[in-house]
Design an enzyme around this catalytic site. Structure first.
Site, PDB file in Angstrom:
ATOM      1  N   GLY A   1      48.809  74.552 -20.903  1.00  0.00           N
ATOM      2  CA  GLY A   1      48.901  73.498 -20.035  1.00  0.00           C
ATOM      3  C   GLY A   1      47.384  73.336 -19.252  1.00  0.00           C
TER       4      GLY A   1
ATOM      5  CB  SER B   1      49.505  75.265 -25.118  1.00  0.00           C
ATOM      6  OG  SER B   1      49.334  74.055 -25.464  1.00  0.00           O
TER       7      SER B   1
ATOM      8  CG  ASP C   1      56.043  71.049 -29.460  1.00  0.00           C
ATOM      9  OD1 ASP C   1      55.628  70.891 -30.504  1.00  0.00           O
ATOM     10  OD2 ASP C   1      55.620  71.625 -28.692  1.00  0.00           O
TER      11      ASP C   1
END
Length: 226
Positions: free
Chosen positions: A82, A45, A191
């Protein structure tokens, strides 16, 4: 009269030479020398452009930066959010086509986040690098660092994978893919892990000299595609 004959004979030879040269060019495979160098960003990612428009993802911004510096290149986004190194190895052959000349391998962050065995990560990366080299694809290995909360022993062993592998496999190394990115709302998403568009620009700025070395090394052995 003889002078005119000589003049026309020389002119005819020049025309014939020019026509022969044109015929040779026309007979060459189209794009034999003009194809851009194709670089694949093969990662997770961080290089895929997680939650970013395609034009703001690492491959697109890198291509723009390289073209601005005069390089005739195409940068493919062959990254999957991922992905672990195991997943990357499993999809390697079908993810990178025959057109690829060079690859930036950016994998391992998800291995570290999951605390996967260091030996597994190293073995997978080694297999990826070797398989790429067997295909004649020049490699730039982008390093990653383990989260410090995984413990000092794990972090030290994980971090050492990339420089050790670069030495043993004789490939280019960019020590840390996220080098120089401050953890701020401007450069890192909420995040706390993924770069914003501004963060991607910093990644590109940092890695650019290493990618130019990749281009140079790839160009040394690159054969025209016909």
């Amino acid at each position: 009269m003889r002078q005119f004959d000589t003049f026309f004979a020389r002119a005819a030879r020049r025309v014939a030479t020019a026509l022969f040269a044109l015929a040779c060019v026309a007979g060459m495979p189209q794009g034999a020398q003009a194809d851009p160098l194709v670089i694949a960003a093969f990662g997770d990612s961080l290089s895929a452009g997680y939650r970013l428009p395609p034009e703001d993802a690492f491959p697109a911004r890198l291509e723009t930066a390289l073209k601005a510096r005069g390089h005739d290149v195409k940068v493919l986004n062959a990254s999957v959010s991922g992905d672990t190194t195991t997943a990357g190895l499993a999809r390697l052959d079908w993810s990178l086509g025959e057109e690829v000349d060079a690859a930036i391998v950016e994998l391992g962050a998800n291995d570290a986040l999951r605390g996967l065995p260091v030996d597994t990560t190293r073995d997978n990366l080694e297999a990826i690098v070797r398989r790429l080299r067997e295909r004649g694809i020049t490699v730039l290995l982008a390093g990653m660092k383990a989260p410090r909360n995984m413990g000092e022993e794990y972090a030290d062993a994980f971090d050492a994978i990339y420089p050790d592998l670069a030495r043993s496999e004789d490939v280019l190394l960019y020590p840390y893919f996220l080098e120089g990115i401050p953890v701020s709302p401007e450069t890192v998403m909420a995040d706390g892990m993924h770069p914003t568009a501004a963060g991607v620009e910093l990644i590109v700025e940092g890695i650019l000299p290493s990618v130019e070395k990749l281009i140079s090394r790839s160009g040394e052995d690159r054969a025209p595609r016909g």
